[in-house]
Enzyme design. Sequence first.
Site, PDB file in Angstrom:
ATOM      1  N   ASP A  14      36.624  42.853  46.341  1.00 29.61           N
ATOM      2  CA  ASP A  14      37.088  42.385  45.034  1.00 29.61           C
ATOM      3  C   ASP A  14      36.996  43.491  43.983  1.00 29.61           C
ATOM      4  OD1 ASP A  14      38.133  40.525  43.300  1.00 29.61           O
ATOM      5  OD2 ASP A  14      36.214  39.548  42.889  1.00 29.61           O
ATOM      6  N   ASN A  16      39.863  45.246  42.586  1.00 36.14           N
ATOM      7  CA  ASN A  16      40.967  46.216  42.529  1.00 36.14           C
ATOM      8  C   ASN A  16      41.717  46.150  41.202  1.00 36.14           C
ATOM      9  OD1 ASN A  16      40.340  46.700  45.172  1.00 36.14           O
ATOM     10  ND2 ASN A  16      42.134  45.687  46.041  1.00 36.14           N
ATOM     11  N   TRP A  19      39.689  47.625  38.355  1.00 33.08           N
ATOM     12  CA  TRP A  19      39.600  49.084  38.529  1.00 33.08           C
ATOM     13  C   TRP A  19      40.864  49.753  37.966  1.00 33.08           C
ATOM     14  CZ3 TRP A  19      42.218  52.983  41.127  1.00 33.08           C
ATOM     15  CH2 TRP A  19      41.492  54.147  41.398  1.00 33.08           C
ATOM     16  N   ARG A  27      48.028  46.546  38.300  1.00 36.65           N
ATOM     17  CA  ARG A  27      47.076  46.032  39.294  1.00 36.65           C
ATOM     18  C   ARG A  27      47.329  46.591  40.693  1.00 36.65           C
ATOM     19  NH1 ARG A  27      44.042  41.770  38.064  1.00 36.65           N
ATOM     20  NH2 ARG A  27      44.097  41.090  40.235  1.00 36.65           N
ATOM     21  N   SER A  59      43.590  35.740  50.136  1.00 36.19           N
ATOM     22  CA  SER A  59      43.091  34.372  50.350  1.00 36.19           C
ATOM     23  C   SER A  59      44.228  33.358  50.241  1.00 36.19           C
ATOM     24  CB  SER A  59      42.008  34.049  49.315  1.00 36.19           C
ATOM     25  OG  SER A  59      42.581  33.744  48.056  1.00 36.19           O
ATOM     26  N   ASN A  62      45.299  33.164  46.762  1.00 30.15           N
ATOM     27  CA  ASN A  62      45.911  34.324  46.096  1.00 30.15           C
ATOM     28  C   ASN A  62      47.425  34.165  45.870  1.00 30.15           C
ATOM     29  OD1 ASN A  62      43.594  36.718  47.583  1.00 30.15           O
ATOM     30  ND2 ASN A  62      43.568  35.843  45.535  1.00 30.15           N
ATOM     31  N   TRP A  63      48.041  33.140  46.465  1.00 28.07           N
ATOM     32  CA  TRP A  63      49.472  32.881  46.193  1.00 28.07           C
ATOM     33  C   TRP A  63      49.690  32.478  44.747  1.00 28.07           C
ATOM     34  CZ3 TRP A  63      52.511  34.491  50.002  1.00 28.07           C
ATOM     35  CH2 TRP A  63      52.023  34.450  51.310  1.00 28.07           C
ATOM     36  N   ARG A 182      29.944  41.273  48.647  1.00 26.09           N
ATOM     37  CA  ARG A 182      31.045  41.087  47.699  1.00 26.09           C
ATOM     38  C   ARG A 182      30.916  42.121  46.598  1.00 26.09           C
ATOM     39  NH1 ARG A 182      34.177  36.014  45.529  1.00 26.09           N
ATOM     40  NH2 ARG A 182      35.654  37.079  44.179  1.00 26.09           N
ATOM     41  N   SER A 190      34.302  32.420  47.210  1.00 29.66           N
ATOM     42  CA  SER A 190      35.757  32.231  47.140  1.00 29.66           C
ATOM     43  C   SER A 190      36.385  31.808  48.474  1.00 29.66           C
ATOM     44  CB  SER A 190      36.431  33.500  46.594  1.00 29.66           C
ATOM     45  OG  SER A 190      35.897  33.841  45.336  1.00 29.66           O
ATOM     46  N   GLU A 201      23.176  36.937  55.397  1.00 33.35           N
ATOM     47  CA  GLU A 201      22.562  37.498  54.195  1.00 33.35           C
ATOM     48  C   GLU A 201      23.711  37.874  53.262  1.00 33.35           C
ATOM     49  OE1 GLU A 201      19.210  37.882  53.714  1.00 33.35           O
ATOM     50  OE2 GLU A 201      18.950  36.857  55.638  1.00 33.35           O
TER      51      GLU A 201
HETATM   52  C1  IPE Z   1      38.667  36.845  46.805  1.00 34.95           C
HETATM   53  O1  IPE Z   1      38.917  37.503  45.597  1.00 34.95           O
HETATM   54  C2  IPE Z   1      39.772  37.096  47.771  1.00 34.95           C
HETATM   55  C3  IPE Z   1      39.908  38.464  48.259  1.00 34.95           C
HETATM   56  C4  IPE Z   1      39.091  39.449  48.027  1.00 34.95           C
HETATM   57  C5  IPE Z   1      41.040  38.684  49.116  1.00 34.95           C
HETATM   58  P1  IPE Z   1      39.577  36.768  44.360  1.00 34.95           P
HETATM   59  O2  IPE Z   1      39.655  37.747  43.257  1.00 34.95           O
HETATM   60  O3  IPE Z   1      40.853  36.127  44.788  1.00 34.95           O
HETATM   61  O4  IPE Z   1      38.529  35.610  44.060  1.00 34.95           O
HETATM   62  P2  IPE Z   1      38.280  34.774  42.718  1.00 34.95           P
HETATM   63  O5  IPE Z   1      39.606  34.235  42.288  1.00 34.95           O
HETATM   64  O6  IPE Z   1      37.706  35.704  41.706  1.00 34.95           O
HETATM   65  O7  IPE Z   1      37.304  33.717  43.124  1.00 34.95           O
HETATM   66  C1  IPE Z   2      40.772  41.950  45.260  1.00 33.64           C
HETATM   67  O1  IPE Z   2      40.920  42.494  43.993  1.00 33.64           O
HETATM   68  C2  IPE Z   2      42.026  42.036  46.087  1.00 33.64           C
HETATM   69  C3  IPE Z   2      42.696  40.734  46.300  1.00 33.64           C
HETATM   70  C4  IPE Z   2      42.235  39.577  45.941  1.00 33.64           C
HETATM   71  C5  IPE Z   2      43.979  40.781  46.980  1.00 33.64           C
HETATM   72  P1  IPE Z   2      41.456  41.630  42.786  1.00 33.64           P
HETATM   73  O2  IPE Z   2      42.938  41.757  42.731  1.00 33.64           O
HETATM   74  O3  IPE Z   2      40.973  40.226  42.848  1.00 33.64           O
HETATM   75  O4  IPE Z   2      40.815  42.384  41.565  1.00 33.64           O
HETATM   76  P2  IPE Z   2      40.217  41.737  40.248  1.00 33.64           P
HETATM   77  O5  IPE Z   2      39.195  40.725  40.672  1.00 33.64           O
HETATM   78  O6  IPE Z   2      41.350  41.102  39.509  1.00 33.64           O
HETATM   79  O7  IPE Z   2      39.617  42.896  39.518  1.00 33.64           O
HETATM   80 MG    MG Z   3      39.334  39.306  42.132  1.00 34.55          MG
END
Ligand code: IPE
Ligand code: IPE
Ligand code: MG
Length: 236
Positions: A14, A16, A19, A27, A59, A62-63, A182, A190, A201
């Site tokens: 998580d 990206n 960052w 993004r 996930s 994520n859609w 994480r 998540s 752990e």
């Molecule tokens: C969890 O990250 C899913 C992945 C790392 C692929 P998310 O960024 O989607 O999770 P939430 O929405 O913060 O719980």
């Molecule tokens: C995790 O990074 C990658 C995926 C969920 C695909 P994020 O895209 O969730 O990054 P943040 O949480 O918005 O920083």
């Molecule tokens: Mg995220």
Amino acid sequence: MTSDGPRHVAAIMDGNGRWAQARGKPRLFGHHAGARRVREVVRACPDLGVKYLTIFAFSTENWKRTQSEVAGLMSLFRRYIQREARDLLAEGVRVRFIGDRVKLDDKLTRLMDELELLTSHNDRVHLTVALNYGGRDELGRATKRLAREVAAGRLDPETVDETTLARFLDTCFLPDPDLVIRTSGEARISNFLLWQSAYAEYEFIDTLWPDFTAEVFADILASYQTRDRRFGAVTA
Ligand code: IPE
Ligand code: IPE
Ligand code: MG
């Protein structure tokens, strides 16, 4: 009693997006940087004694992101497989995917199938990529398959127990994770490996995934070894 190193490490990659934002970039720039880290982390596994690495790439929730971010991620997954296949094969990495493939486009699922087949004889590191994966979705699909077996008379409901259900999960070929990491400071799972992490752990760290180097990984594994895993028992 302290633990040996973890055999199976799972990572929720998580941070990206944040960052990239911190650098004034879109993004997707962060997702590309994150993908480059995967290579480094997989390569570090043999020296660190990690036989199984499972990474959360996308996930079932994520859609909900913008169409352009989802499309960019899908294209990144396709390109990643095409670009990395040869090295993964040469480095002894066996790649498998978990999650529901039905919603993924044909071109991507074909590449996933090909990579699984190509690396199927490797045994140095087992890399499992969770793509369109959700723990509840997985349990729902497993239950449906199990119910079909019962309805067809091939499975006696009286014999169903937790090991039966585990055989129907996407992860049927994997040991349970010893350690779930994480990144990005969020202390939640998540919907990742709900069943499998019953006794894992957890390590929640502030580092954003694109900054997750092999050194950060090694430090976490060192601190894991000081943990006392009791599994419900009383130890001296
Ligand atoms: C969890 O990250 C899913 C992945 C790392 C692929 P998310 O960024 O989607 O999770 P939430 O929405 O913060 O719980
Ligand atoms: C995790 O990074 C990658 C995926 C969920 C695909 P994020 O895209 O969730 O990054 P943040 O949480 O918005 O920083
Ligand atoms: Mg995220």
